[in-house]
Design an enzyme around this catalytic site. Structure first.
Site, PDB file in Angstrom:
ATOM      1  N   HIS A  93     -58.556  61.305 -90.374  1.00 33.17           N
ATOM      2  CA  HIS A  93     -59.584  61.609 -91.487  1.00 33.17           C
ATOM      3  C   HIS A  93     -59.842  60.754 -90.556  1.00 33.17           C
ATOM      4  O   HIS A  93     -59.581  59.658 -89.647  1.00 33.17           O
ATOM      5  CB  HIS A  93     -59.082  60.126 -92.387  1.00 33.17           C
ATOM      6  N   ASP A 143     -57.877  64.411 -99.965  1.00 32.46           N
ATOM      7  CA  ASP A 143     -57.471  65.906-100.389  1.00 32.46           C
ATOM      8  C   ASP A 143     -56.945  66.160-100.911  1.00 32.46           C
ATOM      9  O   ASP A 143     -56.025  67.483-101.377  1.00 32.46           O
ATOM     10  CB  ASP A 143     -57.814  66.568 -99.756  1.00 32.46           C
TER      11      ASP A 143
HETATM   12  C1  SDX Z   1     -62.951  64.692 -96.384  1.00 33.27           C
HETATM   13  O1  SDX Z   1     -65.724  61.317 -93.309  1.00 33.27           O
HETATM   14  C2  SDX Z   1     -65.781  61.363 -94.782  1.00 33.27           C
HETATM   15  O2  SDX Z   1     -65.347  60.830 -95.208  1.00 33.27           O
HETATM   16  C3  SDX Z   1     -64.922  62.842 -95.833  1.00 33.27           C
HETATM   17  C4  SDX Z   1     -63.868  62.581 -96.735  1.00 33.27           C
HETATM   18  C5  SDX Z   1     -65.035  62.284 -97.769  1.00 33.27           C
HETATM   19  O3  SDX Z   1     -65.080  61.817 -98.498  1.00 33.27           O
HETATM   20  O4  SDX Z   1     -66.673  62.680 -97.665  1.00 33.27           O
HETATM   21  O5  SDX Z   1     -63.074  62.064 -96.919  1.00 33.27           O
HETATM   22  C6  SDX Z   1     -63.862  64.344 -96.928  1.00 33.27           C
HETATM   23  O6  SDX Z   1     -63.342  65.479 -95.711  1.00 33.27           O
HETATM   24  C7  SDX Z   1     -61.233  64.275 -95.695  1.00 33.27           C
HETATM   25  C8  SDX Z   1     -60.626  64.814 -94.778  1.00 33.27           C
HETATM   26  C9  SDX Z   1     -59.810  66.733 -95.340  1.00 33.27           C
HETATM   27  N1  SDX Z   1     -59.714  67.646 -94.621  1.00 33.27           N
HETATM   28  C10 SDX Z   1     -58.986  67.998 -94.326  1.00 33.27           C
HETATM   29  O7  SDX Z   1     -57.778  67.444 -94.817  1.00 33.27           O
HETATM   30  C11 SDX Z   1     -58.314  68.630 -92.830  1.00 33.27           C
HETATM   31  C12 SDX Z   1     -57.068  67.998 -92.231  1.00 33.27           C
HETATM   32  N2  SDX Z   1     -57.642  67.443 -91.667  1.00 33.27           N
HETATM   33  C13 SDX Z   1     -58.575  67.155 -90.222  1.00 33.27           C
HETATM   34  O8  SDX Z   1     -58.450  68.416 -90.106  1.00 33.27           O
HETATM   35  C14 SDX Z   1     -58.930  66.136 -89.423  1.00 33.27           C
HETATM   36  O9  SDX Z   1     -57.547  64.771 -89.555  1.00 33.27           O
HETATM   37  C15 SDX Z   1     -59.785  65.668 -89.672  1.00 33.27           C
HETATM   38  C16 SDX Z   1     -61.168  66.931 -89.424  1.00 33.27           C
HETATM   39  C17 SDX Z   1     -60.130  65.221 -91.073  1.00 33.27           C
HETATM   40  C18 SDX Z   1     -60.232  64.224 -89.280  1.00 33.27           C
HETATM   41  O10 SDX Z   1     -60.038  65.050 -87.755  1.00 33.27           O
HETATM   42  P1  SDX Z   1     -60.313  64.245 -86.345  1.00 33.27           P
HETATM   43  O11 SDX Z   1     -60.697  63.197 -86.725  1.00 33.27           O
HETATM   44  O12 SDX Z   1     -60.129  65.052 -85.275  1.00 33.27           O
HETATM   45  O13 SDX Z   1     -58.953  63.147 -85.908  1.00 33.27           O
HETATM   46  P2  SDX Z   1     -58.221  62.094 -85.471  1.00 33.27           P
HETATM   47  O14 SDX Z   1     -58.670  62.086 -84.157  1.00 33.27           O
HETATM   48  O15 SDX Z   1     -57.590  61.338 -86.317  1.00 33.27           O
HETATM   49  O16 SDX Z   1     -56.874  62.912 -84.936  1.00 33.27           O
HETATM   50  C19 SDX Z   1     -55.928  62.119 -83.804  1.00 33.27           C
HETATM   51  C20 SDX Z   1     -54.970  62.967 -83.529  1.00 33.27           C
HETATM   52  C21 SDX Z   1     -55.082  64.333 -82.904  1.00 33.27           C
HETATM   53  O17 SDX Z   1     -54.386  65.145 -82.152  1.00 33.27           O
HETATM   54  P3  SDX Z   1     -53.997  64.468 -80.575  1.00 33.27           P
HETATM   55  O18 SDX Z   1     -55.171  65.198 -79.782  1.00 33.27           O
HETATM   56  O19 SDX Z   1     -54.204  63.219 -80.909  1.00 33.27           O
HETATM   57  O20 SDX Z   1     -53.156  65.195 -80.088  1.00 33.27           O
HETATM   58  O21 SDX Z   1     -54.250  64.052 -85.089  1.00 33.27           O
HETATM   59  C22 SDX Z   1     -54.373  65.107 -84.600  1.00 33.27           C
HETATM   60  C23 SDX Z   1     -55.702  65.671 -84.102  1.00 33.27           C
HETATM   61  O22 SDX Z   1     -55.027  66.639 -83.668  1.00 33.27           O
HETATM   62  N3  SDX Z   1     -54.440  66.026 -86.115  1.00 33.27           N
HETATM   63  C24 SDX Z   1     -54.400  66.140 -86.969  1.00 33.27           C
HETATM   64  C25 SDX Z   1     -54.777  66.189 -88.629  1.00 33.27           C
HETATM   65  N4  SDX Z   1     -55.253  65.582 -88.178  1.00 33.27           N
HETATM   66  C26 SDX Z   1     -55.812  64.964 -87.025  1.00 33.27           C
HETATM   67  N5  SDX Z   1     -52.710  66.969 -86.847  1.00 33.27           N
HETATM   68  C27 SDX Z   1     -52.226  68.148 -87.815  1.00 33.27           C
HETATM   69  N6  SDX Z   1     -52.539  67.618 -89.302  1.00 33.27           N
HETATM   70  C28 SDX Z   1     -54.227  67.479 -89.312  1.00 33.27           C
HETATM   71  N7  SDX Z   1     -54.401  67.148 -90.772  1.00 33.27           N
END
Ligand code: SDX
Length: 390
Positions: A271, A328
């Protein structure tokens, strides 16, 4: 860097805003709507009470709730010409694309009440969107399965009407299951607002140009459809189904996620704000157990989800990155158990999020100092250069 790429120090972009609607503490996993903790609202309130709270700032009295409900129920019917519009969409159309088109089309049927600075027009759009978006979503679903459209019934409540419009048919009475109705009230409440997420920021951005509420909400529907945002609930079910159908085990799937070159994400995890448990996921997980065990069937997909969560929460890759289940991760399992197709899940998210979009749009338009959304950038392109002399 190229040239002067620093932003002027006094610059504030529209992505940062002041709001009194929703409070989130991502580190502590706290979510409150107008000061009320999400777990109390999810357990005790109805969705329309929460919609009233978000939009008008206070929980309604009994009289206010019945008046609010009445205004919505009596406007839930769509103009008959909308049926013709929906019949034009191919059956394989994604419900979110149909829903966004339908919301935008509502502006054409209310063309004399679109002024964002006219309180009566704003109130009319508020009630019509709350009243008609469930009907639009149900039409989008019925169109995708080729079933006849039903008319909303005034004797039914908000969630009951939506369920009957989605699953009922003209030849028999639709049996409403109180447990399913309560689960939907809770799910819609949990999705109702989430401060400046991608789709809500989109609604505010479009509204900041003084575009009408219908156009702004239609933009929000489109932003929500992306798999990194609201589309994640559909992507989670597809991910769990892939693991099941390919006979993968949870650990080898997570190893693939940890291998960045695979490009595979653990959908429903992570998130932008929560670096702790998403409080909504905790509540939804409980409901998933209740609904699925009441459905009386062992749910392989739930078992896979629970195993993925158990392993990920102990695995350094996810722990170090503060990746926890988000809203989700479990919702799709409940929607599937209720008979919704995966393609419809995000439209259900949109119905829940609608009061938040409306509340945030109204809050921004009410700000007399409101400026048009215009985020700045840091330029990293080519420095100045001359057109070659030939
Ligand atoms: C919603 O904003 C909101 O409030 C949204 C929401 C709402 O109510 O409106 O809460 C609803 O959209 C929830 C999110 C739903 N999406 C997903 O479940 C898709 C999977 N999640 C990821 O795509 C991701 O976690 C995001 C898009 C939600 C957040 O992306 P970020 O901000 O880039 O995540 P981060 O900066 O915390 O990532 C830190 C690390 C990164 O790796 P490094 O570069 O440090 O090595 O964690 C990794 C990311 O690549 N990472 C994941 C991951 N999410 C982050 N790796 C694997 N699987 C994942 N799901």
């Amino acid at each position: 860097t190229t040239g002067n790429t620093t932003l002027d120090p006094g610059y504030t972009n529209t992505a940062s805003c002041e709001s009194s609607i929703t409070f989130i503490d991502g580190a502590k996993g706290i979510l409150r709507y107008r000061g009320y903790p999400i777990d109390q609202l999810a357990e005790k309130a109805t969705f329309l009470e929460v919609a009233h709270l978000l939009i008008y700032g206070q929980l309604p009295t009994d009289d206010e709730l019945s008046e609010f409900t009445d205004r919505i129920t009596t406007r839930s019917m769509l103009d008959e010409r909308m049926r013709d519009l929906f019949r034009c969409f191919p059956r394989r159309s994604h419900p979110m694309q149909v829903l966004a088109s339908g919301v935008n089309a509502l502006a054409t049927f209310n063309a004399d009440a679109l002024d964002p600075h006219d309180p009566e027009h704003v109130e009319s759009a508020t009630i019509r969107l709350l009243a008609q978006m469930p009907t639009l979503a149900a039409y989008a679903y019925k169109n995708s399965v080729g079933d006849p459209f039903l008319y909303p019934q005034r004797r039914l409540g908000y969630v009951e009407n939506f369920l009957r419009l989605s699953f009922g048919n003209p030849t028999e009475e639709y049996e409403l299951d109180p447990a399913v109705v309560r689960a939907f009230e809770t799910l819609f409440i949990l999705h109702a607002d989430h401060e400046q997420n991608c789709s809500t920021s989109t609604v505010r951005m479009v509204g900041s140009s003084q575009a009408n509420m219908y156009a702004s909400v239609a933009a929000g529907v489109n932003a929500l459809s992306g798999p990194l945002h609201g589309g994640a609930n559909q992507a989670v079910l597809e991910m769990l189904g892939h693991i099941r159908d390919e006979g993968l085990d949870a650990k080898s799937f997570l190893d693939k996620v940890k291998d960045k070159s695979s490009g595979v994400k653990l959908m429903g995890f992570g998130h932008r704000v929560y670096k702790n448990f998403d409080p909504r996921a905790v509540i939804i997980k409980k409901h998933a157990h209740e609904i699925l065990s009441a459905a009386g069937k062992s749910n392989k997909l739930l078992d896979i989800a629970l195993e993925l969560e158990e392993i990920a929460l102990e695995d350094d890759y996810f722990v170090e990155r503060k990746l926890y289940p988000n809203v989700d991760f479990y919702t799709g399992l409940i929607y599937e158990a209720m008979g919704f197709p995966t393609s419809y899940f995000t439209a259900l998210f949109a119905l829940g999020r609608l009061p938040g979009w409306i509340a945030q749009w109204r809050e921004q338009l009410a700000d007399p100092a409101g400026k048009i959304g215009r985020p700045r950038q840091v330029y990293i392109g080519e420095p100045e250069r001359d057109y070659p002399s030939k």
